[in-house]
Write an enzyme that holds these catalytic residues in place. Structure first.
Site, mmCIF file in Angstrom:
data_model
loop_
_atom_site.group_PDB
_atom_site.id
_atom_site.type_symbol
_atom_site.label_atom_id
_atom_site.label_comp_id
_atom_site.label_asym_id
_atom_site.label_seq_id
_atom_site.Cartn_x
_atom_site.Cartn_y
_atom_site.Cartn_z
ATOM 1 N N ILE A 28 0.856 -1.193 0.000
ATOM 2 C CA ILE A 28 0.000 0.000 0.000
ATOM 3 C C ILE A 28 0.894 1.247 0.000
ATOM 4 C CG2 ILE A 28 -1.887 1.197 1.165
ATOM 5 C CD1 ILE A 28 -2.741 -1.448 2.379
ATOM 6 N N PRO A 29 1.471 1.564 -1.172
ATOM 7 C CA PRO A 29 2.323 2.759 -1.247
ATOM 8 C C PRO A 29 1.531 4.035 -0.960
ATOM 9 C CG PRO A 29 2.530 1.402 -3.237
ATOM 10 C CD PRO A 29 1.374 0.873 -2.451
ATOM 11 N N HIS A 30 2.137 4.910 -0.177
ATOM 12 C CA HIS A 30 1.523 6.196 0.141
ATOM 13 C C HIS A 30 2.623 7.167 0.541
ATOM 14 C CE1 HIS A 30 1.731 3.797 3.808
ATOM 15 N NE2 HIS A 30 1.830 4.926 4.481
ATOM 16 N N GLY A 31 2.261 8.419 0.661
ATOM 17 C CA GLY A 31 3.247 9.452 0.954
ATOM 18 C C GLY A 31 3.589 9.560 2.427
#
Length: 145
Positions: A62-65
Site C-alpha cells: 500500500i504505497p503512500h506518501g
C-alpha cells in the site's frame, strides 16, 4: 467507499513492472493523472518506502506518501494495480496487488480501514488478481462500504 475515491480510471489490471520503484511510480502516476495529487506526491511515496516498506503481506503493498506529502494531496483517492507476475519489494516479499493511497486530512484512516477489510481475506485478494475487468475489482471494494 465514495465513488470519487475509486473509479475504473484508477484501476490497471495485469501490469508488468520490473522493480519496487517502478511499481510505486506507476501507482502514484495514476493518482496524479486522476487529479488526486500533485507530482510531488510521487517523490514522497518513494521517500516513505525508504523509511519502511509498505508491503503488508498476502502479496499486497500500500504505497503512500510521508506526513510531509499532505500538502501534495488535492483530493482523497486510491489507485489499484494488479501485477500477476509480481514485483519484488525486498526481503523476498513479492507484491501482486498495489493499492496507492492519497488521503486529504484524516480521510486516509477511513480508506485504510476499508482496504484492510477487503485485504484481510485472502480470498478477496485472489478475486482481485483474477478479475478480468476493472468493474469486477470495483465491485469487490464496494462490498465493504
Amino acid at each position: 467507499m465514495s465513488e470519487n475515491i475509486l473509479t475504473t480510471n484508477n484501476i490497471e489490471l495485469n501490469v508488468s513492472l520490473s522493480d519496487k520503484e517502478e511499481a510505486i511510480r506507476y501507482t502514484g502516476k495514476i493518482l496524479k493523472e486522476q487529479g488526486y495529487v500533485s507530482e510531488d506526491y510521487i517523490d514522497e511515496m518513494l521517500k516513505r518506502e525508504e523509511l519502511t516498506s509498505t508491503f503488508m503481506g498476502n502479496h499486497v503493498a500500500i504505497p503512500h506518501g510521508t506526513e510531509d506529502a499532505k500538502k501534495a494531496v488535492l483530493e482523497t483517492g486510491i489507485s489499484i494495480v494488479t501485477v500477476p507476475e509480481g514485483v519484488d519489494f525486498g526481503d523476498g516479499n513479492i507484491v501482486k496487488l498495489l493499492i496507492g493511497i492519497a488521503g486529504k486530512g484524516d480521510d486516509h484512516l477511513e480508506v485504510l480501514s476499508q482496504i484492510a477489510i477487503v485485504c484481510s481475506e485472502e480470498e478477496n485478494i485472489d478475486r482481485i488478481l483474477a478479475a478480468d475487468t476493472k468493474e469486477a475489482v470495483l465491485a469487490i471494494f464496494s462490498e465493504v462500504s
